[in-house]
Design a protein around this motif. Structure first.
Motif, PDB file in Angstrom:
ATOM      1  N   MET A  35       0.780  -1.194   0.000  1.00 59.49           N
ATOM      2  CA  MET A  35      -0.141  -0.110   0.000  1.00 59.49           C
ATOM      3  C   MET A  35       0.793   1.241  -0.083  1.00 59.49           C
ATOM      4  N   LEU A  36       2.273   1.049   0.050  1.00 60.91           N
ATOM      5  CA  LEU A  36       3.100   2.312   0.085  1.00 60.91           C
ATOM      6  C   LEU A  36       4.144   2.173  -0.922  1.00 60.91           C
ATOM      7  N   GLY A  37       3.679   2.046  -2.051  1.00 61.15           N
ATOM      8  CA  GLY A  37       4.710   2.095  -3.126  1.00 61.15           C
ATOM      9  C   GLY A  37       5.360   3.474  -3.688  1.00 61.15           C
ATOM     10  N   ARG A  38       4.369   4.589  -3.385  1.00 68.28           N
ATOM     11  CA  ARG A  38       5.118   5.830  -3.619  1.00 68.28           C
ATOM     12  C   ARG A  38       5.928   6.435  -2.531  1.00 68.28           C
ATOM     13  N   LEU A  39       5.438   5.962  -1.202  1.00 68.73           N
ATOM     14  CA  LEU A  39       6.231   6.464  -0.271  1.00 68.73           C
ATOM     15  C   LEU A  39       7.782   5.717  -0.305  1.00 68.73           C
ATOM     16  N   ALA A  40       7.734   4.331  -0.510  1.00 67.83           N
ATOM     17  CA  ALA A  40       8.850   3.433  -0.910  1.00 67.83           C
ATOM     18  C   ALA A  40       9.790   4.377  -1.894  1.00 67.83           C
ATOM     19  N   ARG A  41       9.239   4.567  -3.131  1.00 70.08           N
ATOM     20  CA  ARG A  41      10.040   5.050  -3.882  1.00 70.08           C
ATOM     21  C   ARG A  41      10.749   6.625  -3.690  1.00 70.08           C
ATOM     22  N   TRP A  42       9.880   7.509  -2.761  1.00 70.05           N
ATOM     23  CA  TRP A  42      10.330   8.792  -2.321  1.00 70.05           C
ATOM     24  C   TRP A  42      11.529   8.506  -1.181  1.00 70.05           C
ATOM     25  N   LEU A  43      11.602   7.303  -0.511  1.00 69.31           N
ATOM     26  CA  LEU A  43      12.316   7.092   0.697  1.00 69.31           C
ATOM     27  C   LEU A  43      13.612   6.553  -0.068  1.00 69.31           C
ATOM     28  N   ARG A  44      13.668   5.999  -1.099  1.00 72.23           N
ATOM     29  CA  ARG A  44      15.005   5.559  -1.835  1.00 72.23           C
ATOM     30  C   ARG A  44      15.491   6.896  -2.553  1.00 72.23           C
ATOM     31  N   LEU A  45      14.646   7.840  -3.218  1.00 66.11           N
ATOM     32  CA  LEU A  45      15.342   8.903  -3.379  1.00 66.11           C
ATOM     33  C   LEU A  45      15.899   9.747  -2.478  1.00 66.11           C
ATOM     34  N   TYR A  46      15.558   9.451  -1.313  1.00 65.73           N
ATOM     35  CA  TYR A  46      16.036  10.411  -0.044  1.00 65.73           C
ATOM     36  C   TYR A  46      17.387   9.442   0.557  1.00 65.73           C
ATOM     37  N   GLY A  47      17.704   8.479  -0.077  1.00 66.44           N
ATOM     38  CA  GLY A  47      18.893   7.702   0.443  1.00 66.44           C
ATOM     39  C   GLY A  47      18.389   6.314   1.465  1.00 66.44           C
ATOM     40  N   TYR A  48      17.234   6.075   1.457  1.00 67.81           N
ATOM     41  CA  TYR A  48      16.915   5.159   2.538  1.00 67.81           C
ATOM     42  C   TYR A  48      16.776   3.927   1.681  1.00 67.81           C
ATOM     43  N   ASP A  49      17.333   2.757   2.314  1.00 64.92           N
ATOM     44  CA  ASP A  49      17.331   1.483   1.770  1.00 64.92           C
ATOM     45  C   ASP A  49      15.751   0.927   2.097  1.00 64.92           C
TER      46      ASP A  49
END
Length: 154
Positions: A8-22
């Motif tokens: 349910m959190l695909g968009r959040l996951a992509r943004w966390l990746r952009l901010y450098g979070y694994d």
């Protein structure tokens, strides 16, 4: 801090990746999400209270997200203690596969980007895992606008 986000959190996951979070994403089975989180020391991000409860009882660290909006989800993670510093490309991870992103020379991307892009831009980045190439084009500009909004800037 490493994360695993439910479906349910695909968009959040992509943004966390952009901010450098694994941030792992794409595992559909709740039991597998819990297993991976425990095995790899990842924090589970979910909107599913049942998953949050089961994972917590098994000793996994969980953040139950209540907001539907990306902005609200980012605010919830700030309250959890997460910091959102410089956006892509500094320390970013690939939004598609979670691999690290590194600067790439113009010559290195020749033939991997459209000819017009190759001619127009001198700044490129490549995912060390999947090979996806990024450059500061129109999508990049839109990401910067969203980043400013997420960080409360104009």
């Amino acid at each position: 801090m490493k994360f695993i986000a439910d479906m349910m959190l695909g968009r959040l996951a992509r943004w966390l990746r952009l901010y450098g979070y694994d941030t792992l994403y794409g595992i559909e089975d709740d039991d597998e999400i819990i297993h991976v989180a425990l095995r790899e020391g990842r924090v589970i991000l979910t909107r599913d209270s049942g998953l949050a409860e089961r994972a917590g009882k098994l000793g996994a660290e969980v953040v139950l997200i209540s907001s539907n909006s990306l902005e609200g989800q980012i605010d919830e993670l700030r309250r959890f203690g997460l910091e959102f510093g410089e956006l892509f490309p500094a320390n970013a991870r690939c939004p598609k596969c979670n691999g690290p992103i590194r600067p790439a020379s113009k010559g290195e991307v020749m033939g991997k980007v459209p000819p017009a892009v190759y001619e127009k831009y001198d700044e490129f980045y490549v995912c060390t895992n999947c090979g996806q190439v990024y450059w500061p084009g129109r999508q990049w500009e839109e990401m910067v606008k969203i980043d400013r909004k997420l960080r409360g800037q104009k």
